[in-house]
Scaffold this active site. Structure first.
Site, mmCIF file in Angstrom:
data_model
loop_
_atom_site.group_PDB
_atom_site.id
_atom_site.type_symbol
_atom_site.label_atom_id
_atom_site.label_comp_id
_atom_site.label_asym_id
_atom_site.label_seq_id
_atom_site.Cartn_x
_atom_site.Cartn_y
_atom_site.Cartn_z
ATOM 1 C CE LYS A 130 -3.734 -9.449 -2.085
ATOM 2 N NZ LYS A 130 -4.177 -8.221 -1.387
ATOM 3 C CD1 TRP A 146 -0.165 -1.652 3.052
ATOM 4 C CD2 TRP A 146 0.763 0.375 3.296
ATOM 5 N NE1 TRP A 146 0.670 -1.704 4.144
ATOM 6 C CE2 TRP A 146 1.256 -0.473 4.318
ATOM 7 C CE3 TRP A 146 1.215 1.704 3.250
ATOM 8 C CZ2 TRP A 146 2.167 -0.038 5.281
ATOM 9 C CZ3 TRP A 146 2.122 2.127 4.209
ATOM 10 C CH2 TRP A 146 2.593 1.262 5.201
ATOM 11 C CD GLU A 190 11.962 -5.596 -6.540
ATOM 12 O OE1 GLU A 190 12.650 -5.046 -5.648
ATOM 13 O OE2 GLU A 190 12.379 -5.802 -7.687
ATOM 14 C CE1 TYR A 246 0.691 -19.354 0.579
ATOM 15 C CE2 TYR A 246 1.012 -17.255 -0.549
ATOM 16 C CZ TYR A 246 0.580 -17.965 0.551
ATOM 17 O OH TYR A 246 0.032 -17.294 1.610
ATOM 18 C CB CYS A 248 11.003 -0.995 0.469
ATOM 19 S SG CYS A 248 11.154 -0.155 -1.112
ATOM 20 C CB SER A 302 6.556 -7.812 4.727
ATOM 21 O OG SER A 302 5.619 -8.870 4.657
ATOM 22 C CD GLU A 322 10.599 -3.116 6.049
ATOM 23 O OE1 GLU A 322 9.908 -4.153 6.065
ATOM 24 O OE2 GLU A 322 10.873 -2.487 5.009
#
Ligand code: NAD
Length: 496
Positions: free
Chosen positions: A191, A167, A267, A255, A302, A245, A400
């Protein structure tokens, strides 16, 4: 709308804004099975929309549409220049809707609308334009010719791309996935984050208006553990491009392993060091840039230079200058064009950042400024925060935070600075301030990071690749290198 809009005018427009609240699947608005989730603005806690919530059925429908569009539709078969023309039209239409999109981004995730307009939207427009222009410029290698054989090496679109994004730059990061994937001839299911689905849903409509065939770009709104997971596990997805993250990136590798071994590009997060040596050409500029770097976008970057590594001889001077800048920053309503730092994305995230502040104090770091939420208004605002006396073993130095919290660490020589800089699981970016050319080369070579900025920070351009090493990820966004994510090389031997 123009960038000269006043605070009152942005507020007025915010009340009139009606972003789309349904998925876009196979070129049509798709409300799904009726489940919805609420999108709340961190600016003031106001409900922005009730958005259709994708379950596996909606993800299946979106992947099936992208699959059909890839296997039988015109998009991958178009002349690359034709694909390029559509991408250029998307760029033009985003530009036409720039103010509306900037407002949507600002409301859904809290960054100042002036930054959304000037930086985020500029990046999204430039990305579609750049890959639109690049689409027909990528040529394959020369054929290998033998007396009785010929080997052709061709670069082909990789197939259906699942893109899952966060976001903090909802449109820029989506564009960095979508534009090169489309330029390569792939089809996409995007997504967006559940915190910022509105701008992405609007972008999908804009792309359709620009002439993108049905099914080529599908957007499903929904949360990570359901919709994101379904996309990650889907056997119909050939490539999964993720920004987010590190723990969630790790899940996408699982997955892929548990499904069709789809290619996964990551990333991920960072804990970037910013090293200031005593011979830095301009310590004031180094300090101002360090402050700008950690507080820009509320620290939700980031690449945020969250570990300031300063030589002991100049540590207090630099820290004082950063603190001054932190106290001067105008924090407040993202819709006020004078605001320099807006709201954190959500109450939950603000709580996590405050938890880091509390742990920092408990573990013995010294809180020099900030550390508390702003109590004016109803939104999720935090004071710009600076800690010094941070020890490398502390949580402040290792994890982070993704908020406006700077940790200052001190070193005594260059070797120690490099050791501290690399003492992290991450490897996204690093900064270095020095006036010595050979030190600049030696140290930047020793830093294990995807990008090293010398005497600057956060410089970037579409022509230049961006991405991380170690647990900050793999592969590169931006530049012609990004096409490697979305293409496969094929060798065809022909016996003559
Ligand atoms: P996040 O990892 O929580 O979420 C990112 C995306 O993954 C969202 O769309 C989310 O819905 C989805 N997701 C969450 N859990 C999932 C699961 N179990 N399965 C599948 N999908 C899931 O990250 P965030 O809070 O949205 O963004 C902040 C993070 O993003 C930070 O770590 C930041 O460093 C990173 N980031 C990296 C870059 C980069 O280019 N390296 C850029 C921006 C942000």
């Amino acid at each position: 709308m123009s960038d000269a809009t006043t605070h009152q005018e942005w507020v007025r427009r915010a009340h009139r804004l009606r972003p789309p609240d349904t998925h876009l699947i196979d070129g049509a608005d798709e409300p799904g099975g009726g489940a919805t989730f609420t999108v709340v603005s961190p600016r003031d806690g106001r409900v922005l929309a009730e958005v259709a919530d994708a379950g596996t059925a909606e993800v299946d429908a979106a992947v099936a549409a992208a699959r059909r569009a890839f296997d039988a539709g015109p998009w991958p078969r178009l002349a690359p220049a034709e694909r390029g023309r559509v991408l250029l039209r998307i760029a033009d239409l985003i530009e036409e809707h720039r103010a509306e999109l900037a407002l949507t981004v600002s409301l859904e995730m809290g960054k100042p609308v002036s930054d959304a307009y000037a930086i985020e939207l500029r990046a999204a427009i430039a990305t579609f334009r750049w890959y639109g222009q690049l689409a027909d410029k990528v040529t394959d290698g020369a054929p290998h010719v033998a007396p009785d054989a010929l080997a052709l090496v061709t670069r082909e679109p990789a197939g259906v791309v699942g893109a899952v994004v966060p976001w903090n730059f909802p449109l820029t990061l989506a564009s960095w996935k979508i534009a090169p994937a489309l330029a390569a001839g792939c089809t996409v299911v995007l997504k967006p984050s559940e915190c910022s689905p509105l701008s992405a849903l609007r972008l999908a409509r804009i792309a359709a208006d620009a002439g993108l065939p049905a099914g080529v770009l599908n957007v499903v709104a929904g949360d990570g553990p359901t919709a994101g997971r379904a996309l990650g596990l889907h056997p119909g997805v050939d490539v999964l491009a993720f920004t987010g993250s590190t723990p969630v990136g790790r899940r996408f590798l699982h997955y892929a392993a548990d499904s069709n071994l789809k290619r996964v590009w990551l990333e991920l997060g960072g804990k970037s060091p910013n090293i200031i040596l005593p011979d830095a050409p301009d310590l004031d500029r180094a300090a101002a840039t360090a402050a700008w770097g950690i507080f820009f976008n509320q620290g939700e970057m980031c690449t945020a230079p969250s570990r300031l590594l300063v030589h002991r001889s100049v540590a207090e001077q630099v820290t004082e200058a950063v603190i001054r800048r932190a106290r001067e920053l105008r924090v407040g309503d993202p819709l006020d064009p004078a605001t320099e730092m807006g709201a954190l994305v959500s109450e939950a995230h603000l709580g996590r950042v405050l938890d880091h502040v509390t742990t920092g104090v408990d573990q013995g770091a010294r809180l020099r400024t900030g550390g508390a939420r702003l109590t004016t208004g109803t939104g999720s605002y935090l004071q710009p925060t600076v800690f010094d006396r941070v020890d490398p073993s502390m949580r402040l130095a290792r994890e982070e935070i993704f908020g406006p919290v700077l940790s200052v660490l001190v070193f005594d020589d260059v070797a120690e600075a490099v050791e501290l800089a690399n003492a992290t699981d991450y490897g996204l970016a690093a900064g270095l301030w020095t006036g010595d050319l050979s030190t600049a080369h030696r140290v930047s070579r020793a830093l294990r990071a995807g990008t090293v900025w010398v005497n600057c920070y956060e410089e970037g351009d579409l022509t230049v690749p961006f991405g991380g090493r170690k647990q900050s990820g793999n592969g590169r966004d931006k530049s012609a290198h990004a096409l490697e994510k979305y293409t496969e090389l094929k060798t065809t031997w022909i016996q003559l």
